[in-house]
Design a protein around this motif. Sequence first.
Motif, PDB file in Angstrom:
ATOM      1  N   UNK A 101       0.809  -1.209   0.000  1.00  0.00           N
ATOM      2  CA  UNK A 101       0.000   0.000   0.000  1.00  0.00           C
ATOM      3  C   UNK A 101       0.846   1.264   0.000  1.00  0.00           C
ATOM      4  N   UNK A 102       1.927   1.257   0.766  1.00  0.00           N
ATOM      5  CA  UNK A 102       2.787   2.436   0.861  1.00  0.00           C
ATOM      6  C   UNK A 102       3.444   2.747  -0.478  1.00  0.00           C
ATOM      7  N   UNK A 103       3.984   1.724  -1.140  1.00  0.00           N
ATOM      8  CA  UNK A 103       4.664   1.962  -2.421  1.00  0.00           C
ATOM      9  C   UNK A 103       3.672   2.376  -3.500  1.00  0.00           C
ATOM     10  N   UNK A 104       2.483   1.780  -3.502  1.00  0.00           N
ATOM     11  CA  UNK A 104       1.495   2.142  -4.517  1.00  0.00           C
ATOM     12  C   UNK A 104       1.054   3.597  -4.397  1.00  0.00           C
ATOM     13  N   UNK A 105       1.232   4.179  -3.206  1.00  0.00           N
ATOM     14  CA  UNK A 105       0.850   5.575  -3.039  1.00  0.00           C
ATOM     15  C   UNK A 105       1.746   6.522  -3.820  1.00  0.00           C
ATOM     16  N   UNK A 106       2.875   6.002  -4.305  1.00  0.00           N
ATOM     17  CA  UNK A 106       3.739   6.835  -5.145  1.00  0.00           C
ATOM     18  C   UNK A 106       3.234   6.888  -6.584  1.00  0.00           C
ATOM     19  N   UNK A 107       2.215   6.110  -6.904  1.00  0.00           N
ATOM     20  CA  UNK A 107       1.671   6.128  -8.267  1.00  0.00           C
ATOM     21  C   UNK A 107       1.269   7.529  -8.713  1.00  0.00           C
ATOM     22  N   UNK A 108       0.593   8.332  -7.871  1.00  0.00           N
ATOM     23  CA  UNK A 108       0.248   9.690  -8.304  1.00  0.00           C
ATOM     24  C   UNK A 108       1.466  10.531  -8.678  1.00  0.00           C
ATOM     25  N   UNK A 271       8.457   6.485   5.481  1.00  0.00           N
ATOM     26  CA  UNK A 271       8.393   6.652   4.036  1.00  0.00           C
ATOM     27  C   UNK A 271       6.966   6.879   3.560  1.00  0.00           C
ATOM     28  N   UNK A 272       6.026   6.114   4.131  1.00  0.00           N
ATOM     29  CA  UNK A 272       4.624   6.296   3.770  1.00  0.00           C
ATOM     30  C   UNK A 272       4.141   7.690   4.153  1.00  0.00           C
ATOM     31  N   UNK A 273       4.592   8.179   5.313  1.00  0.00           N
ATOM     32  CA  UNK A 273       4.203   9.515   5.756  1.00  0.00           C
ATOM     33  C   UNK A 273       4.693  10.580   4.782  1.00  0.00           C
ATOM     34  N   UNK A 274       5.908  10.418   4.265  1.00  0.00           N
ATOM     35  CA  UNK A 274       6.437  11.380   3.295  1.00  0.00           C
ATOM     36  C   UNK A 274       5.622  11.353   2.003  1.00  0.00           C
ATOM     37  N   UNK A 275       5.266  10.136   1.563  1.00  0.00           N
ATOM     38  CA  UNK A 275       4.481  10.022   0.330  1.00  0.00           C
ATOM     39  C   UNK A 275       3.116  10.681   0.501  1.00  0.00           C
TER      40      UNK A 275
END
Length: 290
Positions: A101-108, A271-275
């Motif tokens: 979930x965290x990595x997929x948030x970089x999709x935008x 990392x998720x928080x930064x994204x």
Amino acid sequence: MTPTAQNPLKGIYLMVASMGGFAIADTLIKLASGTMSPAHTTLMLMGGGLLVFAALAKWQGEALLSWEAFRPLYLMRYVAEIMGTFGIVLSLTYVDLSVVGAILQATPLVVVVGAILFLGERVSWRRWSAIGVGFVGVLMIVQPGDEGFDATVLWPILAMTGLALRDLTTRVTPPGMNSARLATYTMAAALPFALLWIGLAEDTWLPASPNWVLVFGMVGFGALGYLLLIASIRAAPVSVVSPYRYSRLIFLLVAGMLEFGERPGIMTLAGAALIVASGIYAMWRDRQTA
């Protein structure tokens, strides 16, 4: 090609609803991985999606047999869908929900960069800074230089790339292309690759003991999220609705902790928080500009 009429608020609501549907489907896929191989899961998703979308398209009076399905833009979208689906299934099989979930948030972030490069959208240096911060968050999660680097984390990277390309091609599809019809073409194009995967793996064509409740659930919620995603991207500019994908992370973090007992590490959370922070900042900048 001329984009569809824009309605930012409607696009945002549709995006959040889409992410909720995908999060439920993701959770069911991970549960199903205990009894099905990734290839079988992909076959079920593509086959089930094809039946659902074809039935919906026919109910809407759409003609499915058309040479239009072979337009270069759509062929590019099929490739992106195959890449994204294979990446997601493998991610959910081998990687924690919270990490996926965290990595997929970089999709935008990838979508915005693609929109700038290929769709002519303009963003300020502040948005570029937010994009950079988001990618730093991805590196914190992946930790490529760490001695304990887990190569399976590359599967979410593959999924992220495929989803970003899919979103970009969806944005510029002609307004007259029905969403269910487009999804039907995409599922039909991806199905042979799932069959090829099973053949190369020398596996049985169907899983030995599938949990049909999970299968129907992941197909149903996946189809719902898919249609809502297409509608969202067509309702508003990519750079407006894409940051709202971060809601999927919240859904998956909760599901991972409650269903699988996951406890994300500090680097993953940071990392998720930064994204997410970069996405929230992007939303604020969009509103200020508007």
